[in-house]
Design a protein around this motif. Structure first.
Motif, PDB file in Angstrom:
ATOM      1  N   ARG A 274       0.831  -1.212   0.000  1.00 54.54           N
ATOM      2  CA  ARG A 274       0.000   0.000   0.000  1.00 54.54           C
ATOM      3  C   ARG A 274       0.861   1.256   0.000  1.00 54.54           C
ATOM      4  N   THR A 277       2.306   1.886  -3.491  1.00 57.62           N
ATOM      5  CA  THR A 277       1.298   2.302  -4.480  1.00 57.62           C
ATOM      6  C   THR A 277       0.779   3.706  -4.153  1.00 57.62           C
ATOM      7  N   ASN A 278       0.509   3.944  -2.875  1.00 54.31           N
ATOM      8  CA  ASN A 278      -0.061   5.237  -2.492  1.00 54.31           C
ATOM      9  C   ASN A 278       0.977   6.361  -2.610  1.00 54.31           C
ATOM     10  N   ARG A 279       2.242   6.021  -2.370  1.00 52.14           N
ATOM     11  CA  ARG A 279       3.295   7.027  -2.570  1.00 52.14           C
ATOM     12  C   ARG A 279       3.312   7.469  -4.037  1.00 52.14           C
ATOM     13  N   ALA A 281       0.738   7.419  -6.086  1.00 55.31           N
ATOM     14  CA  ALA A 281      -0.473   8.224  -6.328  1.00 55.31           C
ATOM     15  C   ALA A 281      -0.280   9.647  -5.804  1.00 55.31           C
ATOM     16  N   LEU A 344       0.590   7.215   4.366  1.00 56.11           N
ATOM     17  CA  LEU A 344       0.655   6.542   3.071  1.00 56.11           C
ATOM     18  C   LEU A 344      -0.115   5.222   3.030  1.00 56.11           C
ATOM     19  N   GLU A 349      -5.828   1.340  -1.449  1.00 50.59           N
ATOM     20  CA  GLU A 349      -5.402   2.139  -2.592  1.00 50.59           C
ATOM     21  C   GLU A 349      -6.529   2.993  -3.194  1.00 50.59           C
ATOM     22  N   PHE A 352      -7.370   5.854  -0.964  1.00 54.23           N
ATOM     23  CA  PHE A 352      -6.279   6.835  -0.979  1.00 54.23           C
ATOM     24  C   PHE A 352      -6.364   7.679  -2.257  1.00 54.23           C
ATOM     25  N   GLN A 353      -6.681   7.020  -3.369  1.00 56.66           N
ATOM     26  CA  GLN A 353      -6.798   7.749  -4.634  1.00 56.66           C
ATOM     27  C   GLN A 353      -7.866   8.836  -4.516  1.00 56.66           C
TER      28      GLN A 353
END
Ligand SMILES: Cc1ncc(COP(=O)(O)O)c(C=O)c1O
Length: 372
Positions: A274, A277-279, A281, A344, A349, A352-353
């Protein structure tokens, strides 16, 4: 004894219970008790005791922690979160005329607790211009014969900067040369190093490491932390202090923590995935709004610490985002008003997006205002 207000936790508490995407804390992917128990369904919990655990932690838990951070179980001293570890170290160091050296920005308890115990606080800067990297020379300049503790935090909260063994060794040499300072390496975010793995800190006389189950493993409700302390005399002093503070943890919680530590690969995988991936985004949105915002992408840990190029406070931005359903931590809660801290890996995901799209709207508003 007077404690300064813990602004970060005041902000988080103020919004607790509201239906927000919570990116103000610093833990990763949450777990349920059921999901943990399912990791070892053959265990029977009904016969487990519900009494005090030994003050320094059960042998089962100390062994599990030792395996996790590659140390000797004898050296592990269990605490009620790393928070109690910091309190014990500060109380143990408290003596008129002594000082502690710590990072700025940094976790507020590093300064709040020692100051309340009457210690002088000396801050070394971890500058964004240098990628928030630890500068051992800057630390060394603050250490003297009256320094009791030197805090180093890697991966660093709030920037996510990681420090390698040579940096810690340099600080340890400076501390040893100056006198009796104990170097405390807070590695509660280890092993969430996102770009390249880093081994746990090698402790030795004069260098201790703090860890916990709250951050990298994201089991903050267990309230389990530890100090890796090779010196038996100091461990005995910590035992005496913990006997006053919390008297230890409880048997069921320690057993659950030991279970979790037998499955670290499973626990870490979700949070690390996560965070990466979130970093990415977040990078996308911050890149789009680079006119108004800047950042150093975190190399590790579970938070990022961007800042507004204008130098203005992020308090209004944070209040606005909270109204729109997203909670970040305004930088004034960490002594740097032009920054904000964003978690983060606390949400999955897709969520977070959505959150960073809301952030994008907030930053776009600032951009329009700046160009008006
Ligand atoms: C760097 C650092 N150390 C220690 C702690 C204390 O955490 P806990 O008491 O949950 O282990 C925190 C919590 O945010 C932290 O960020």
């Amino acid at each position: 004894m007077r404690f300064e207000p813990f602004q970060l936790d005041r902000w988080i508490e103020r919004h607790r219970g509201r239906d927000l995407i919570d990116l103000a804390g610093s833990v990763g992917a949450p777990w349920t008790v059921g999901a943990l128990l399912d990791l070892e369904p053959q265990l029977d919990w009904r016969d487990r005791g519900v009494l005090y655990a030994p003050i320094g932690g059960s042998e089962e838990l100390r062994r599990a922690i030792a395996a996790h951070v590659a140390t000797d179980p004898e050296h592990v001293f269990v605490t009620t979160g790393a928070a109690e570890a910091i309190a014990i170290l500060a109380a143990d160091a408290a003596e008129p005329g002594r000082n502690v050296v710590l990072p700025d920005p940094g976790y507020p308890a590093f300064s709040g607790l020692p100051r309340a115990f009457g210690l002088e606080v000396r801050r070394y800067q971890v500058d964004r211009e240098r990628g928030f990297a630890l500068d051992p020379d800057a630390v060394a300049r603050l250490i003297d014969a009256r320094t009791a503790l030197v805090f180093v935090n890697t991966p660093h909260n709030p920037s996510g900067a990681c420090c390698d063994a040579s940096g810690i060794d340099a600080v340890a040499r400076a501390a040893a040369a100056a006198g009796e300072a104990l170097v405390v390496v807070d590695q509660v975010f280890h092993p969430i190093e996102l770009d390249r793995p880093t081994p746990p800190v090698a402790t030795r006389p004069g260098v201790v490491a703090l860890g916990d189950m709250s951050k990298a493993l994201s089991l903050s409700g267990l309230r389990i932390g530890w100090i890796v302390e090779p010196d038996p005399t100091r461990r005995q002093r910590y035992r005496d202090l913990r006997a006053y503070f919390t008297l230890g943890s409880g048997e069921p919680v320690e057993a659950l923590a030991a279970l979790a530590l037998r499955h670290t690969a499973t626990l870490l995988e979700r949070t690390r995935g996560r965070a990466r991936t979130n970093r990415a985004a977040l990078a996308e949105v911050l890149g789009r709004r680079a006119d108004v915002v800047a950042w150093v992408p975190p190399a590790g840990g579970l938070v990022a610490f961007p800042w507004l190029r204008s130098g203005e406070s992020t308090r209004d931005l944070a209040e606005g985002l909270a109204r729109d359903g997203v909670l970040i931590a305004p930088g004034d809660t960490l002594g740097h008003p032009d920054h904000f801290r964003i978690a983060l890996a606390s949400v999955e995901e897709e969520t977070f997006q959505r959150a960073v799209e809301t952030l994008d709207c907030g930053l776009a508003h600032l951009e329009r205002r700046a160009s008006a």
